[in-house]
Scaffold this motif. Sequence first.
Motif, PDB file in Angstrom:
ATOM      1  N   ALA A  51      -4.083  11.511  26.776  1.00  0.00           N
ATOM      2  CA  ALA A  51      -2.692  11.627  26.335  1.00  0.00           C
ATOM      3  C   ALA A  51      -2.543  12.712  25.270  1.00  0.00           C
ATOM      4  O   ALA A  51      -1.561  13.458  25.259  1.00  0.00           O
ATOM      5  CB  ALA A  51      -2.216  10.281  25.790  1.00  0.00           C
ATOM      6  N   LEU A  52      -3.538  12.828  24.391  1.00  0.00           N
ATOM      7  CA  LEU A  52      -3.480  13.852  23.343  1.00  0.00           C
ATOM      8  C   LEU A  52      -3.577  15.242  23.934  1.00  0.00           C
ATOM      9  O   LEU A  52      -2.925  16.181  23.490  1.00  0.00           O
ATOM     10  CB  LEU A  52      -4.618  13.629  22.339  1.00  0.00           C
ATOM     11  N   VAL A  53      -4.422  15.371  24.960  1.00  0.00           N
ATOM     12  CA  VAL A  53      -4.600  16.670  25.589  1.00  0.00           C
ATOM     13  C   VAL A  53      -3.304  17.120  26.277  1.00  0.00           C
ATOM     14  O   VAL A  53      -2.948  18.290  26.253  1.00  0.00           O
ATOM     15  CB  VAL A  53      -5.754  16.606  26.606  1.00  0.00           C
ATOM     16  N   LYS A  56       1.369  18.077  24.490  1.00  0.00           N
ATOM     17  CA  LYS A  56       2.146  19.283  24.231  1.00  0.00           C
ATOM     18  C   LYS A  56       2.718  19.868  25.525  1.00  0.00           C
ATOM     19  O   LYS A  56       3.913  20.155  25.622  1.00  0.00           O
ATOM     20  CB  LYS A  56       1.270  20.314  23.527  1.00  0.00           C
ATOM     21  N   ARG A  57       1.838  20.013  26.528  1.00  0.00           N
ATOM     22  CA  ARG A  57       2.280  20.621  27.781  1.00  0.00           C
ATOM     23  C   ARG A  57       3.314  19.755  28.489  1.00  0.00           C
ATOM     24  O   ARG A  57       4.186  20.240  29.192  1.00  0.00           O
ATOM     25  CB  ARG A  57       1.072  20.854  28.704  1.00  0.00           C
ATOM     26  N   ALA A  58       3.193  18.441  28.313  1.00  0.00           N
ATOM     27  CA  ALA A  58       4.132  17.541  28.997  1.00  0.00           C
ATOM     28  C   ALA A  58       5.399  17.333  28.181  1.00  0.00           C
ATOM     29  O   ALA A  58       6.329  16.672  28.629  1.00  0.00           O
ATOM     30  CB  ALA A  58       3.449  16.192  29.256  1.00  0.00           C
ATOM     31  N   ASP A  64       3.283   7.692  24.118  1.00  0.00           N
ATOM     32  CA  ASP A  64       4.056   7.299  25.309  1.00  0.00           C
ATOM     33  C   ASP A  64       3.241   7.546  26.581  1.00  0.00           C
ATOM     34  O   ASP A  64       3.188   6.701  27.481  1.00  0.00           O
ATOM     35  CB  ASP A  64       5.363   8.096  25.384  1.00  0.00           C
ATOM     36  N   ILE A  65       2.605   8.708  26.640  1.00  0.00           N
ATOM     37  CA  ILE A  65       1.783   9.014  27.818  1.00  0.00           C
ATOM     38  C   ILE A  65       0.652   8.000  27.943  1.00  0.00           C
ATOM     39  O   ILE A  65       0.368   7.474  29.021  1.00  0.00           O
ATOM     40  CB  ILE A  65       1.203  10.434  27.703  1.00  0.00           C
ATOM     41  N   GLY A  86      -4.420   4.732  17.311  1.00  0.00           N
ATOM     42  CA  GLY A  86      -4.377   5.954  16.519  1.00  0.00           C
ATOM     43  C   GLY A  86      -3.287   6.893  17.008  1.00  0.00           C
ATOM     44  O   GLY A  86      -2.207   6.448  17.391  1.00  0.00           O
ATOM     45  N   PRO A  87      -3.573   8.197  17.034  1.00  0.00           N
ATOM     46  CA  PRO A  87      -2.557   9.176  17.399  1.00  0.00           C
ATOM     47  C   PRO A  87      -2.209   9.169  18.887  1.00  0.00           C
ATOM     48  O   PRO A  87      -1.235   9.787  19.288  1.00  0.00           O
ATOM     49  CB  PRO A  87      -3.203  10.506  17.013  1.00  0.00           C
TER      50      PRO A  87
END
Length: 573
Positions: A51-53, A56-58, A64-65, A86-87
């Motif tokens: 989700a962290l990766v 930004k692109r999404a 949420d992801i 966490g984040p």
Amino acid sequence: MNLFSDIRASVMEALETMTSMGELPEGLPTDDVTVEPPRDSAHGDMATNAALVFAKRARSRPRDIAEILAGHLVGDPRIESAEVAGPGFLNIRLADGIWSGLVDAVSNSGNYGRSDMGAGKRINVEYVSANPTGPLHVGHGRGAVFGDALASLLEFVGYDVTREYYINDGGAQVDVLARSAFERYREACGLAPEIADGMYPGSYLMFVGEALVELYGETLLDQPEETWLGDVRDFATDRMMDMIREDLGTLGVGMDVFFSEKSLYGSGRIDSALSSLSERGLIYEGVLDPPKGKMPDDWEPRRQTLFRSTGHGDDMDRPVRKSDGSWTYFASDIAYHFDKISRGYDTLINVFGADHGGYVKRMKAVVSALSDSNVPLDIKLIQLVRLYRNGAPFKMSKRKGNFVTLRDVVDRVGPDVTRLVMLMRRNDAALDFDLDRVLEQSRDNPVFYIQYAHARVRSVLRRAGELGIPTDQPSRIEDAAELAVARKIAEWPRLVETAARSHEPHRVAFYLRELASEFHALWNRGNEFPGLRFVQEGDIATSAGKIALPKAVGIVISSGLGILGVTPAEHMH
RNA sequence: GGCCCCGUAGCUCAGCUGGAUAGAGCGACCGCCUCCUAAGCGGUAGGUCACAGGUUCGAAUCCUGUCGGGGUCGCCA
């Protein structure tokens, strides 16, 4: 059998589903998505950063992801739960049966950790390549152990590996060797040897002198140098290589190919390598700029034949001919690597001593030029070994006769200790080797620590054999300490691939110490909680459910030590 | 001076190619053997990841610079 890549595949599948359902945009790169053990095992069994990766692109929030991803993942029967933390990490907890299933698979398979990552690609690992002018010293030994372990590691993950030694038998140093051996020959004939400055004074040449007497009698004594130099040189270098092969043998290091530099001369192979560079417009006649900064006293501009290595990342162009027109050492190195490339290797690895750091760029430039950038060359620099005696630096001097050879060290501490101590340090960090302390059988000696764990495994299995406990039954993983061991076992295939990819065999050594540590911890919990002992006297059924775990630990330790070339001990005494 | 490597606990070192509260061993202190091998295990204490900027959701990790240590620098191999 790689739990992490299995679960990663499941994560990737879920991400594809999300893309097809419009929950993620098309075409997101997934290379950076990892599935790894979380730092704190309380967080779960595995964690993914997907989700962290993608956030930004999404153009959406990572948490949420992760939430949506979790919803898709819980459909997998192997996954018990997935929680956002966490984040935007997704912590995954695996179903109960997964760990015992893993342990059973490991304990009943002979090849756990092996993979086809290398896909049979051919790698040439060149290491040691010490001049054939004397016995190996400890620094050579470190290169030998490193190269050998790296080669084994690469084989373990499916590469087709050639172990190669480049014999520097083509330069002036072997003429010096011949003259030094000739003095020992005179000595063996009853004359006083005259060992001039710059010659090799070592007594190891005495047996060469005696062997020359057996071959030639005293017939060489009155002959001028040009009549005997070539024969004595060939004879002496052969004897030196015999000695080096023996030195390597005491460490358990063997080579597939010994490549002679001399074989390149007079064969036209240097010319053809250089004309290959010439065709690419990389050879020219010119004058080099003086070195920047500190100017050597005797520097003067000279016109030389140069290789345009700056075109492939080097800092300056490099001479391939000396001013008298003869080849430089670099020219034969070009031909040697041209030969390696033409033998069809997909990747080349050179293991050099740190004092060869200045050659890295030019060698990479050569291989890049000759292979049209198709063959990667990785050069691993091996830092110094500093010898100590009882905590104090040990000063060596050839003249004072207290020079410590590799053989001296192996004779004193044994091949297993020599190898593992040298592999417990990254190759690019200097290594302090204390001849006394490595023999102390204490906790800070990783050799004993790891071998002790293996010996405990063997002890348990022997006991199980005596009591008729079957070792192929399904295991039961219940206690946290058992789980910790199983988790560590699960990391093995992943660790091996990382170590192989980065060409860093020391990671295997550190992993084995961690695995041994988890195992020792579990073992000692058996003191406090007898129910955790692997062998339950009088209860074969319960014992059968516990024996697979230590068996699996033994399999991993023994194959890991196999990569490092260290003997897995059956007993400790 | 140019280039390469290193700088993480008192000491010796890891840190999974950018992930969550930076980890181990030694040394110090406190505990654990009528029990599968105590050469083992548990706990306590110990950190401005050399320094300063930058890159970004996020840096011990990548980039730039500075300081400190080592290596190396045309006709040695």
